[in-house]
Write a protein that holds these residues in place. Structure first.
Motif, PDB file in Angstrom:
ATOM      1  N   GLN A 176      14.852   0.289-106.641  1.00 45.62           N
ATOM      2  CA  GLN A 176      16.193   0.278-105.874  1.00 45.62           C
ATOM      3  C   GLN A 176      17.187   0.977-106.530  1.00 45.62           C
ATOM      4  OE1 GLN A 176      17.849  -3.026-103.264  1.00 45.62           O
ATOM      5  NE2 GLN A 176      18.811  -3.503-105.196  1.00 45.62           N
ATOM      6  N   THR A 177      17.353   0.763-107.823  1.00 46.46           N
ATOM      7  CA  THR A 177      18.095   1.498-108.663  1.00 46.46           C
ATOM      8  C   THR A 177      17.856   2.977-108.854  1.00 46.46           C
ATOM      9  OG1 THR A 177      18.393  -0.480-110.184  1.00 46.46           O
ATOM     10  CG2 THR A 177      19.091   1.525-110.907  1.00 46.46           C
ATOM     11  N   LEU A 178      16.611   3.322-108.811  1.00 47.46           N
ATOM     12  CA  LEU A 178      16.225   4.710-108.836  1.00 47.46           C
ATOM     13  C   LEU A 178      16.574   5.349-107.714  1.00 47.46           C
ATOM     14  CD1 LEU A 178      12.521   4.521-110.670  1.00 47.46           C
ATOM     15  CD2 LEU A 178      14.754   5.329-111.879  1.00 47.46           C
ATOM     16  N   VAL A 179      16.708   4.965-106.719  1.00 54.69           N
ATOM     17  CA  VAL A 179      16.829   5.279-105.420  1.00 54.69           C
ATOM     18  C   VAL A 179      18.385   5.551-105.182  1.00 54.69           C
ATOM     19  CG1 VAL A 179      16.745   4.813-102.920  1.00 54.69           C
ATOM     20  CG2 VAL A 179      14.708   4.149-104.147  1.00 54.69           C
ATOM     21  N   ALA A 180      19.002   4.506-105.642  1.00 53.88           N
ATOM     22  CA  ALA A 180      20.408   4.378-105.380  1.00 53.88           C
ATOM     23  C   ALA A 180      20.998   5.786-106.296  1.00 53.88           C
ATOM     24  CB  ALA A 180      21.005   3.106-105.730  1.00 53.88           C
ATOM     25  N   GLU A 181      20.499   5.956-107.613  1.00 56.64           N
ATOM     26  CA  GLU A 181      21.085   6.762-108.478  1.00 56.64           C
ATOM     27  C   GLU A 181      20.580   8.225-108.133  1.00 56.64           C
ATOM     28  OE1 GLU A 181      23.240   5.968-110.822  1.00 56.64           O
ATOM     29  OE2 GLU A 181      23.303   3.974-110.326  1.00 56.64           O
ATOM     30  N   ALA A 182      19.289   8.448-107.884  1.00 61.20           N
ATOM     31  CA  ALA A 182      18.838   9.606-107.645  1.00 61.20           C
ATOM     32  C   ALA A 182      18.899  10.380-106.119  1.00 61.20           C
ATOM     33  CB  ALA A 182      17.360   9.734-108.173  1.00 61.20           C
ATOM     34  N   ASN A 183      19.416   9.288-105.369  1.00 63.94           N
ATOM     35  CA  ASN A 183      19.407   9.751-103.901  1.00 63.94           C
ATOM     36  C   ASN A 183      18.022  10.225-103.193  1.00 63.94           C
ATOM     37  OD1 ASN A 183      20.672  10.061-101.292  1.00 63.94           O
ATOM     38  ND2 ASN A 183      21.233  11.977-101.686  1.00 63.94           N
ATOM     39  N   ILE A 184      17.007   9.414-103.518  1.00 65.53           N
ATOM     40  CA  ILE A 184      15.543   9.826-103.052  1.00 65.53           C
ATOM     41  C   ILE A 184      15.099   8.853-102.018  1.00 65.53           C
ATOM     42  CG2 ILE A 184      15.335  11.137-105.221  1.00 65.53           C
ATOM     43  CD1 ILE A 184      13.580   8.540-106.090  1.00 65.53           C
ATOM     44  N   ILE A 185      13.938   8.997-101.459  1.00 61.19           N
ATOM     45  CA  ILE A 185      13.251   8.116-100.916  1.00 61.19           C
ATOM     46  C   ILE A 185      12.024   7.519-101.771  1.00 61.19           C
ATOM     47  CG2 ILE A 185      11.520   7.620 -98.938  1.00 61.19           C
ATOM     48  CD1 ILE A 185      14.197   8.639 -98.139  1.00 61.19           C
ATOM     49  N   ALA A 186      11.799   6.308-101.855  1.00 62.21           N
ATOM     50  CA  ALA A 186      10.653   5.717-102.840  1.00 62.21           C
ATOM     51  C   ALA A 186       9.784   4.745-101.911  1.00 62.21           C
ATOM     52  CB  ALA A 186      11.484   4.936-103.827  1.00 62.21           C
ATOM     53  N   VAL A 187       8.406   4.845-102.434  1.00 60.75           N
ATOM     54  CA  VAL A 187       7.438   4.213-101.879  1.00 60.75           C
ATOM     55  C   VAL A 187       6.701   3.295-102.967  1.00 60.75           C
ATOM     56  CG1 VAL A 187       5.279   4.213-100.778  1.00 60.75           C
ATOM     57  CG2 VAL A 187       7.071   5.804-100.154  1.00 60.75           C
ATOM     58  N   HIS A 234      12.745  -1.694-120.732  1.00 64.12           N
ATOM     59  CA  HIS A 234      13.988  -1.465-119.626  1.00 64.12           C
ATOM     60  C   HIS A 234      13.748  -2.402-118.439  1.00 64.12           C
ATOM     61  CE1 HIS A 234      10.064   0.748-118.451  1.00 64.12           C
ATOM     62  NE2 HIS A 234      10.884   0.732-117.274  1.00 64.12           N
ATOM     63  N   LEU A 235      12.550  -2.689-118.253  1.00 61.85           N
ATOM     64  CA  LEU A 235      12.493  -3.736-116.923  1.00 61.85           C
ATOM     65  C   LEU A 235      13.028  -5.256-117.260  1.00 61.85           C
ATOM     66  CD1 LEU A 235       8.833  -2.825-115.895  1.00 61.85           C
ATOM     67  CD2 LEU A 235      10.696  -1.840-114.811  1.00 61.85           C
ATOM     68  N   ARG A 236      13.091  -5.478-118.474  1.00 66.14           N
ATOM     69  CA  ARG A 236      13.769  -6.946-118.535  1.00 66.14           C
ATOM     70  C   ARG A 236      15.409  -7.013-118.422  1.00 66.14           C
ATOM     71  NH1 ARG A 236       9.957  -6.575-122.839  1.00 66.14           N
ATOM     72  NH2 ARG A 236      11.201  -5.775-124.288  1.00 66.14           N
ATOM     73  N   ASP A 237      16.239  -5.899-118.448  1.00 69.48           N
ATOM     74  CA  ASP A 237      17.353  -5.819-118.209  1.00 69.48           C
ATOM     75  C   ASP A 237      17.921  -4.556-117.823  1.00 69.48           C
ATOM     76  OD1 ASP A 237      20.297  -6.111-118.124  1.00 69.48           O
ATOM     77  OD2 ASP A 237      20.335  -6.784-120.167  1.00 69.48           O
ATOM     78  N   LEU A 238      18.272  -4.249-116.535  1.00 66.64           N
ATOM     79  CA  LEU A 238      18.422  -2.854-116.158  1.00 66.64           C
ATOM     80  C   LEU A 238      19.957  -2.587-116.574  1.00 66.64           C
ATOM     81  CD1 LEU A 238      17.108  -3.045-112.479  1.00 66.64           C
ATOM     82  CD2 LEU A 238      15.874  -2.031-114.681  1.00 66.64           C
ATOM     83  N   LYS A 239      20.647  -3.366-117.037  1.00 66.43           N
ATOM     84  CA  LYS A 239      21.980  -3.036-117.670  1.00 66.43           C
ATOM     85  C   LYS A 239      21.918  -2.993-119.215  1.00 66.43           C
ATOM     86  CE  LYS A 239      24.523  -5.426-113.737  1.00 66.43           C
ATOM     87  NZ  LYS A 239      25.404  -6.382-113.350  1.00 66.43           N
ATOM     88  N   TYR A 240      20.822  -3.065-119.841  1.00 65.78           N
ATOM     89  CA  TYR A 240      20.882  -2.914-121.114  1.00 65.78           C
ATOM     90  C   TYR A 240      21.227  -1.488-121.521  1.00 65.78           C
ATOM     91  CZ  TYR A 240      18.705  -2.348-125.733  1.00 65.78           C
ATOM     92  OH  TYR A 240      18.330  -1.970-127.107  1.00 65.78           O
ATOM     93  N   GLU A 241      21.902  -1.091-122.554  1.00 71.26           N
ATOM     94  CA  GLU A 241      22.369   0.461-122.741  1.00 71.26           C
ATOM     95  C   GLU A 241      21.126   1.322-122.686  1.00 71.26           C
ATOM     96  OE1 GLU A 241      24.870   2.763-126.254  1.00 71.26           O
ATOM     97  OE2 GLU A 241      24.432   0.695-126.455  1.00 71.26           O
ATOM     98  N   LYS A 242      20.138   0.937-123.502  1.00 72.23           N
ATOM     99  CA  LYS A 242      19.035   1.884-123.653  1.00 72.23           C
ATOM    100  C   LYS A 242      18.234   1.906-122.210  1.00 72.23           C
ATOM    101  CE  LYS A 242      18.366   2.005-128.598  1.00 72.23           C
ATOM    102  NZ  LYS A 242      17.455   1.691-129.741  1.00 72.23           N
ATOM    103  N   ALA A 243      18.311   1.010-121.512  1.00 76.62           N
ATOM    104  CA  ALA A 243      17.461   0.935-120.162  1.00 76.62           C
ATOM    105  C   ALA A 243      18.522   1.837-119.469  1.00 76.62           C
ATOM    106  CB  ALA A 243      17.653  -0.391-119.575  1.00 76.62           C
ATOM    107  N   VAL A 244      19.692   1.772-119.348  1.00 80.50           N
ATOM    108  CA  VAL A 244      20.498   2.506-118.446  1.00 80.50           C
ATOM    109  C   VAL A 244      20.312   4.167-118.924  1.00 80.50           C
ATOM    110  CG1 VAL A 244      22.808   3.401-118.022  1.00 80.50           C
ATOM    111  CG2 VAL A 244      22.253   0.908-118.147  1.00 80.50           C
TER     112      VAL A 244
END
Length: 302
Positions: free
Chosen positions: A99-110, A279-289
């Motif tokens: 969901q985050t990738l979709v919002a940030e990249a403005n894409i469709i995801a499956v 990166h999957l454990r905390d999407l707000k972690y600096e390196k995950a961002v």
């Protein structure tokens, strides 16, 4: 307990195999699956679709809430990780990440829900993911059964992504595109985050999960020069984590890809000081961002 332990014939990273043939997954997925949300006022809308009833293959589709009826967007086919035997496209970990990738990249995801070992041994994961990709491609003329694909997908900008086992599956899908083709669909790029490939103690585990295998040099696990050259995309982005036991094999894949004769462009990002799929454990972690920003940049690059 001592009697039970004596019955173990294989004790792998993710599961144990007993003499009677039974398999016990060490850390089965217990996360509650969350429902999709097709709220038209949300930043990202989502819904679940059925790819195939036999075998059972489904997927979660995400579209930006701002997408209008005529807007065509890139599509990302996402394949989750989990050692080929755990996790789901419907758990919070993967729902919120995609969901985050979709919002940030403005894409469709499956996000594909593929069959897992031991209920469905390898190659089910590869075949189910290929079925999902072909299902999406069946909408290329705008007359498929799923309106979101008909209305929003730009089939000239398709990507495949995955982490861990999903990264391995993503690679194999790209090889299949390069070998079998996907008419009227352009696979632009593949993104692999901390992907699994052969060359570690996990090799025997993969062979156990795949009863009909080609041994330690099975190209699905350890692709050779010929298979690397078949990648049916223009660009590859790979992430490797310094403290991941797959770090070395990931870097080796990158180096061998560059020497294979494949005509595309490859880039590797080293996540220093980090462990497997941190990166999957905390999407707000600096390196995950930072990882997500790099991922999004790759998707948005023309």
């Amino acid at each position: 307990m001592a009697t039970r332990d004596a019955e173990i014939i294989h004790d792998f990273r993710f599961f144990r195999v007993y003499k009677d043939g039974s398999v016990v997954v060490s850390n089965p997925t217990t996360d509650k699956k969350i429902p999709p949300s097709d709220d038209p006022n949300s930043r990202v809308r989502s819904k679940d679709i059925v790819i195939s009833s036999e075998p059972a293959v489904s997927a979660r589709v995400f579209v930006p809430g701002s997408a209008n009826v005529t807007q065509k967007l890139p599509l990302l086919l996402y394949v989750h990780g989990g050692g080929f035997c755990m996790q789901s496209a419907f758990t919070p970990r993967y729902h919120y990440y995609v969901q985050t990738l979709v919002a940030e990249a403005n894409i469709i995801a499956v996000s594909v829900e593929y069959g897992l070992f031991p209920d469905r041994p390898i190659p089910a994961c590869y075949e189910d993911s290929w079925a999902a990709l072909k299902y999406v491609a069946s909408h290329v003329n705008g007359d498929g059964p799923e309106p979101w694909f008909n209305d929003h997908v730009d089939f000239g900008r398709v990507f495949i992504g995955g982490d861990s086992a999903g990264g391995n599956i993503a690679h194999n899908l790209a090889v299949r595109v390069g070998t079998d083709g996907l008419p009227e669909v352009k696979l632009v790029g593949v993104i692999m985050v901390h992907p699994f490939f052969g060359g570690t103690e996990d090799d025997q585990m993969w062979l156990c999960m795949c009863p009909e295998n080609g041994g330690l040099d099975d190209p699905r696990m350890r692709p050779g020069k010929e298979h690397l050259a078949r990648l049916g995309c223009e660009r590859v982005l790979m992430f490797v984590a310094e403290k991941d036991h797959l770090f070395v094999v990931g870097k080796r894949y990158y180096e061998e890809l560059k020497k294979s004769g494949w005509g595309g462009k490859a880039e590797i990002v080293e996540n220093l000081g980090e462990e497997h799929c941190f990166h999957l454990r905390d999407l707000k972690y600096e390196k995950a961002v930072d990882l997500i920003k790099k991922y999004v940049s790759f998707l948005k690059k023309e």
